[in-house]
Scaffold this active site. Structure first.
Site, PDB file in Angstrom:
ATOM      1  N   ASP A 159       0.842  -1.197   0.000  1.00 26.37           N
ATOM      2  CA  ASP A 159       0.000   0.000   0.000  1.00 26.37           C
ATOM      3  C   ASP A 159       0.882   1.253   0.000  1.00 26.37           C
ATOM      4  O   ASP A 159       0.610   2.228  -0.699  1.00 26.37           O
ATOM      5  CB  ASP A 159      -0.916  -0.003   1.229  1.00 26.37           C
ATOM      6  CG  ASP A 159      -1.662  -1.316   1.352  1.00 26.37           C
ATOM      7  OD1 ASP A 159      -2.553  -1.566   0.531  1.00 26.37           O
ATOM      8  OD2 ASP A 159      -1.326  -2.128   2.236  1.00 26.37           O
ATOM      9  N   HIS A 187      -4.651  -3.669   6.384  1.00 25.71           N
ATOM     10  CA  HIS A 187      -4.436  -3.878   4.942  1.00 25.71           C
ATOM     11  C   HIS A 187      -5.781  -4.314   4.361  1.00 25.71           C
ATOM     12  O   HIS A 187      -6.040  -5.497   4.145  1.00 25.71           O
ATOM     13  CB  HIS A 187      -3.360  -4.937   4.712  1.00 25.71           C
ATOM     14  CG  HIS A 187      -3.214  -5.295   3.252  1.00 25.71           C
ATOM     15  ND1 HIS A 187      -2.828  -4.390   2.301  1.00 25.71           N
ATOM     16  CD2 HIS A 187      -3.424  -6.459   2.582  1.00 25.71           C
ATOM     17  CE1 HIS A 187      -2.804  -4.974   1.118  1.00 25.71           C
ATOM     18  NE2 HIS A 187      -3.171  -6.236   1.260  1.00 25.71           N
TER      19      HIS A 187
HETATM   20  N1  LIG Z   1      -0.471  -8.229   2.298  1.00 26.79           N
HETATM   21  C1  LIG Z   1      -0.473  -7.937   1.005  1.00 26.79           C
HETATM   22  O1  LIG Z   1      -0.171  -6.792   0.612  1.00 26.79           O
HETATM   23  C2  LIG Z   1      -0.822  -8.965  -0.033  1.00 26.79           C
HETATM   24  C3  LIG Z   1      -1.292 -10.197   0.326  1.00 26.79           C
HETATM   25  N2  LIG Z   1      -1.628 -11.138  -0.621  1.00 26.79           N
HETATM   26  C4  LIG Z   1      -2.079 -12.446  -0.150  1.00 26.79           C
HETATM   27  O2  LIG Z   1      -1.013 -13.377  -0.243  1.00 26.79           O
HETATM   28  C5  LIG Z   1      -1.542 -14.713  -0.283  1.00 26.79           C
HETATM   29  C6  LIG Z   1      -0.845 -15.537  -1.373  1.00 26.79           C
HETATM   30  O3  LIG Z   1      -1.131 -14.999  -2.635  1.00 26.79           O
HETATM   31  P1  LIG Z   1      -0.638 -15.742  -3.984  1.00 26.79           P
HETATM   32  O4  LIG Z   1       0.778 -16.133  -3.895  1.00 26.79           O
HETATM   33  O5  LIG Z   1      -1.084 -14.880  -5.102  1.00 26.79           O
HETATM   34  O6  LIG Z   1      -1.563 -17.041  -3.927  1.00 26.79           O
HETATM   35  P2  LIG Z   1      -1.388 -18.436  -4.700  1.00 26.79           P
HETATM   36  O7  LIG Z   1      -2.699 -19.133  -4.617  1.00 26.79           O
HETATM   37  O8  LIG Z   1      -0.753 -18.227  -6.031  1.00 26.79           O
HETATM   38  O9  LIG Z   1      -0.327 -19.188  -3.786  1.00 26.79           O
HETATM   39  C7  LIG Z   1      -0.609 -19.536  -2.476  1.00 26.79           C
HETATM   40  C8  LIG Z   1       0.191 -20.793  -2.180  1.00 26.79           C
HETATM   41  O10 LIG Z   1       0.034 -21.074  -0.793  1.00 26.79           O
HETATM   42  C9  LIG Z   1      -0.065 -22.464  -0.656  1.00 26.79           C
HETATM   43  N3  LIG Z   1      -0.643 -22.825   0.626  1.00 26.79           N
HETATM   44  C10 LIG Z   1      -1.948 -22.907   0.978  1.00 26.79           C
HETATM   45  N4  LIG Z   1      -2.046 -23.325   2.253  1.00 26.79           N
HETATM   46  C11 LIG Z   1      -0.794 -23.475   2.722  1.00 26.79           C
HETATM   47  C12 LIG Z   1      -0.251 -23.906   3.956  1.00 26.79           C
HETATM   48  N5  LIG Z   1      -1.025 -24.265   4.977  1.00 26.79           N
HETATM   49  N6  LIG Z   1       1.100 -23.970   4.088  1.00 26.79           N
HETATM   50  C13 LIG Z   1       1.896 -23.628   3.063  1.00 26.79           C
HETATM   51  N7  LIG Z   1       1.441 -23.230   1.857  1.00 26.79           N
HETATM   52  C14 LIG Z   1       0.107 -23.166   1.695  1.00 26.79           C
HETATM   53  C15 LIG Z   1      -0.904 -22.887  -1.868  1.00 26.79           C
HETATM   54  O11 LIG Z   1      -0.791 -24.275  -2.128  1.00 26.79           O
HETATM   55  C16 LIG Z   1      -0.289 -22.020  -2.945  1.00 26.79           C
HETATM   56  O12 LIG Z   1       0.809 -22.664  -3.574  1.00 26.79           O
HETATM   57  C17 LIG Z   1      -3.049 -14.547  -0.471  1.00 26.79           C
HETATM   58  O13 LIG Z   1      -3.709 -14.692   0.780  1.00 26.79           O
HETATM   59  C18 LIG Z   1      -3.184 -13.109  -0.963  1.00 26.79           C
HETATM   60  O14 LIG Z   1      -4.447 -12.570  -0.685  1.00 26.79           O
HETATM   61  C19 LIG Z   1      -1.501 -10.865  -1.953  1.00 26.79           C
HETATM   62  C20 LIG Z   1      -1.032  -9.639  -2.370  1.00 26.79           C
HETATM   63  C21 LIG Z   1      -0.681  -8.595  -1.438  1.00 26.79           C
HETATM   64  O1  LIG Z   2      -6.162  -7.370  -3.002  1.00 35.31           O
HETATM   65  C1  LIG Z   2      -5.838  -8.545  -2.735  1.00 35.31           C
HETATM   66  O2  LIG Z   2      -6.610  -9.422  -2.426  1.00 35.31           O
HETATM   67  C2  LIG Z   2      -4.371  -8.845  -2.733  1.00 35.31           C
HETATM   68  C3  LIG Z   2      -3.743  -7.809  -1.913  1.00 35.31           C
HETATM   69  O3  LIG Z   2      -3.765  -7.866  -0.693  1.00 35.31           O
HETATM   70  C4  LIG Z   2      -3.321  -6.581  -2.592  1.00 35.31           C
HETATM   71  O4  LIG Z   2      -3.130  -6.571  -3.810  1.00 35.31           O
HETATM   72  O5  LIG Z   2      -3.165  -5.579  -1.891  1.00 35.31           O
END
Ligand SMILES: NC(=O)C1=CN([C@@H]2O[C@H](COP(=O)(O)OP(=O)(O)OC[C@H]3O[C@@H](n4cnc5c(N)ncnc54)[C@H](O)[C@@H]3O)[C@@H](O)[C@H]2O)C=CC1
Ligand SMILES: O=C([O-])CC(=O)C(=O)O
Length: 332
Positions: A159, A187
């Site tokens: 952000d 967030h």
């Molecule tokens: N804080 C922030 O600014 C942001 C947060 N996110 C969050 O990050 C997370 C991951 O996003 P992506 O990589 O795009 O998702 P993705 O679906 O591409 O990858 C997530 C991975 O986590 C694995 N996973 C699920 N449960 C698990 C567990 N218990 N232990 C280990 N691995 C596990 C899945 O198998 C998958 O490979 C989501 O919750 C998303 O909303 C995404 C963007 C920004």
């Molecule tokens: O918006 C979502 O779900 C993923 C995330 O946290 C971001 O891009 O800030």
């Protein structure tokens, strides 16, 4: 050269990790002279995909990447780690708020808190990326009582980066000339991106962004809403949530935590609230912080007008509601 440190990335077969692992491996986070051993955790059905990620990491031929440990066992993944990027969790789809992921994701952070408690170094620095990041970080810390609470943080650096980029674009200056935009609170779409103390460096002189921009209406409306809703805008366009920019932000967050903030600079991190600025205590709330010697401190004394105070109340209330809901899910 220094001894290698062990770093865990969860969700290692996923989208964010695909960019993040390369950034960590080539020294963006811990420095070009700090060797790392990467521990990669994912769930059993993803072990085949993870094998491919390991092949690619090896094929990058990076000298400071001294080892890769792929696993589906948290006991192996968290063993002796100095830094933990907790990315693994379900991402949201179009039309959802991040808190809609609570029921699906919060239990992951209980299990991983317990594993950190048992297996990680006691000074491990934990960054929670998986959503809803603030509340997941709170739950994770509660299940790791032997690790100091200040070692658990949630990511609002994405952000912050979005806000810096948006302001730099509005005043037509390079992004690294803009500093000290603050992300307050959760967030989520209640967060308060606040440019009132932001500065811009113009030919070596520091100016207040508000005075340079001369557009309070934009700063108080369009700017705030754009940052609040940016994640949803990326999902609408990509049909998947942000990944490259999330990885860059995770790398920035952990780099700042390990290596410190520059003089006069602060960054935003979700940290355990001590009630500063009237925020509720005992939630993970994003504040402006400075970092020195691996320890963060909340910046004190920034001025908040009535609108800002109302925004902080709203996002704080949401965090209290999420905490309540998370406890119900965990105890069910
Ligand atoms: N804080 C922030 O600014 C942001 C947060 N996110 C969050 O990050 C997370 C991951 O996003 P992506 O990589 O795009 O998702 P993705 O679906 O591409 O990858 C997530 C991975 O986590 C694995 N996973 C699920 N449960 C698990 C567990 N218990 N232990 C280990 N691995 C596990 C899945 O198998 C998958 O490979 C989501 O919750 C998303 O909303 C995404 C963007 C920004
Ligand atoms: O918006 C979502 O779900 C993923 C995330 O946290 C971001 O891009 O800030």
């Amino acid at each position: 050269m220094a001894e290698p440190i062990r770093v865990v990335v969860t969700g290692a077969a996923g989208q964010i990790a695909y960019s993040l692992l390369y950034m960590i491996s080539k020294g963006d986070v811990f420095g070009p002279n700090q060797p790392v051993i990467l521990h990669l955790l994912d769930i059993p059905p993803m072990m085949g995909v993870l094998e491919g990620v390991v092949m690619e990491l090896n094929d990058c031929a990076i000298p400071i990447l001294r080892g890769v440990v792929p696993t589906d066992d948290p006991a192996v993944a968290f063993k002796d780690v100095s830094a933990a990027f907790l990315v693994g969790a379900m991402p949201r789809k179009q039309g959802m708020e991040r808190k809609d992921l609570l029921a699906a994701n919060v239990k992951i952070f209980k299990v991983q808190g317990e594993a950190l408690d048992k297996h990680a170094k006691k000074d491990v620095k934990v960054l929670v990326v998986g959503n809803p990041a603030n509340t997941n970080a709170l739950i994770c810390s509660r299940y790791a009582p032997s690790i100091p609470k200040e070692n658990f943080t949630a990511m609002t650096r994405l952000d912050q980066n979005r806000a810096l980029a948006e302001i730099a674009r509005a005043i037509n200056k390079p992004v690294d000339s803009v500093k000290n935009v603050v992300i307050w609170g959760n967030h989520s779409s209640t967060q308060f991106p606040d440019a009132s103390s932001a500065t811009v460096d113009m030919d070596g002189k520091i100016f207040n962004v508000v005075e340079v921009l001369k557009d309070d209406v934009w700063l108080n409306t369009t700017f705030v809403e754009t940052i609040q809703k940016r994640g949803a805008a990326v999902i609408a366009a990509r049909k998947m949530s942000s990944a490259m920019s999330a990885a860059k932000a995770a790398s920035d967050h952990m780099r700042t935590w390990f290596r410190g903030t520059a003089p006069g600079e602060y960054v935003s991190m979700g940290v355990l609230s001590d009630g500063s600025y009237g925020a509720p205590k005992d939630v993970i709330f994003s504040f402006p912080v400075t970092v020195m010697g691996g320890k963060w401190s909340i910046v004190q004394g920034l001025k908040l007008n009535d609108n800002a105070k109302a925004m902080l109340t709203k996002t704080g209330d949401e965090l209290c509601e999420e905490r309540q809901e998370a406890l119900v899910v965990i105890e069910a």
